[in-house]
Design a protein around this motif. Sequence first.
Motif, PDB file in Angstrom:
ATOM      1  N   PRO A   1       0.817  -1.221   0.000  1.00 39.18           N
ATOM      2  CA  PRO A   1       0.000   0.000   0.000  1.00 39.18           C
ATOM      3  C   PRO A   1       0.848   1.268   0.000  1.00 39.18           C
ATOM      4  O   PRO A   1       0.488   2.265  -0.637  1.00 39.18           O
ATOM      5  CB  PRO A   1      -0.821  -0.127   1.286  1.00 39.18           C
ATOM      6  N   GLU A   2       1.986   1.236   0.695  1.00 37.88           N
ATOM      7  CA  GLU A   2       2.847   2.416   0.732  1.00 37.88           C
ATOM      8  C   GLU A   2       3.458   2.696  -0.638  1.00 37.88           C
ATOM      9  O   GLU A   2       3.541   3.853  -1.081  1.00 37.88           O
ATOM     10  CB  GLU A   2       3.975   2.205   1.770  1.00 37.88           C
ATOM     11  N   GLU A   3       3.878   1.616  -1.302  1.00 40.10           N
ATOM     12  CA  GLU A   3       4.428   1.790  -2.648  1.00 40.10           C
ATOM     13  C   GLU A   3       3.354   2.309  -3.610  1.00 40.10           C
ATOM     14  O   GLU A   3       3.621   3.165  -4.448  1.00 40.10           O
ATOM     15  CB  GLU A   3       4.974   0.465  -3.164  1.00 40.10           C
ATOM     16  N   LEU A   4       2.140   1.793  -3.474  1.00 37.09           N
ATOM     17  CA  LEU A   4       1.069   2.217  -4.358  1.00 37.09           C
ATOM     18  C   LEU A   4       0.778   3.703  -4.199  1.00 37.09           C
ATOM     19  O   LEU A   4       0.559   4.417  -5.188  1.00 37.09           O
ATOM     20  CB  LEU A   4      -0.192   1.386  -4.071  1.00 37.09           C
ATOM     21  N   LYS A   5       0.787   4.161  -2.957  1.00 39.75           N
ATOM     22  CA  LYS A   5       0.544   5.579  -2.702  1.00 39.75           C
ATOM     23  C   LYS A   5       1.624   6.433  -3.357  1.00 39.75           C
ATOM     24  O   LYS A   5       1.333   7.454  -3.991  1.00 39.75           O
ATOM     25  CB  LYS A   5       0.511   5.826  -1.191  1.00 39.75           C
ATOM     26  N   GLU A   6       2.877   6.016  -3.230  1.00 39.39           N
ATOM     27  CA  GLU A   6       3.980   6.764  -3.819  1.00 39.39           C
ATOM     28  C   GLU A   6       3.926   6.721  -5.351  1.00 39.39           C
ATOM     29  O   GLU A   6       4.163   7.727  -6.034  1.00 39.39           O
ATOM     30  CB  GLU A   6       5.318   6.194  -3.334  1.00 39.39           C
TER      31      GLU A   6
END
Length: 252
Positions: free
Chosen positions: A11-16
Amino acid sequence: MTLGYSFQITPEELKEIFARLQPYLPKFLKKVNAESYGLRFEFEPFTGREEEPSEPSTYDDPKLDYVSESENEAEHLLREKAGVVLSDVFRAARAEWKDAAYVADLKAVVKDAPDRWRTYEQEIKALETAYDYLRTPGAATEWPSAVSRLIDAQDRTKAAAVAFDKRAVEIAEVHDKHLYADLGHDAALKASGYPEAKNWHITDASHYGRNYYSDWDNSPPLAEQVRRLIEQQDAHVAKVGRLSGATAGTGR
């Protein structure tokens, strides 16, 4: 969450990734849903008259341009994932746009095809009735008149078939144009507002306009089907005339 065939994305990568991709995302993208199998994109409804969605280049973007794995492994992988996400967005957009363009083109050519098909159905039914009547005892008492009515019914049916084929060939050409859309022929016509079109006789566009159809052509245009039917009827009526001594035939 799996991305494509080889990536896992957090999820963190997707947000970035979406923060970096924001300037390149299609304006008609409405929502992104992260599913266990990957990303699902929702778009504003396409009319089919927009320009085909085309993936933009990100090569000059300092946050998306290529970075080698040896230079920065984490950044390399993140940018690879961003590239896959961007490609997936536009691949999904193109798929929906192609369906919408297909439907829009069908709406432009169907026109009065429903009325023409209804006319054909009425005329072919009347032709069947006129032909069946010739087999009844009552026809023997008015054979010339009964055969004359058959000829009239044949002519009306042939004209109705020719009229419908004029619309059918345009529809068939649209089917060919949108060969790679996800929608099938019947589904596209239904989406265009014509669910009854599943009953229409529309053959391949290449089958229209020929001067000759072989006996092996088992799905010719409607006019050729009617021509074959009339030929069979004429042959039967002529044979009945010869064997019965009747003086009137179809005279085709």
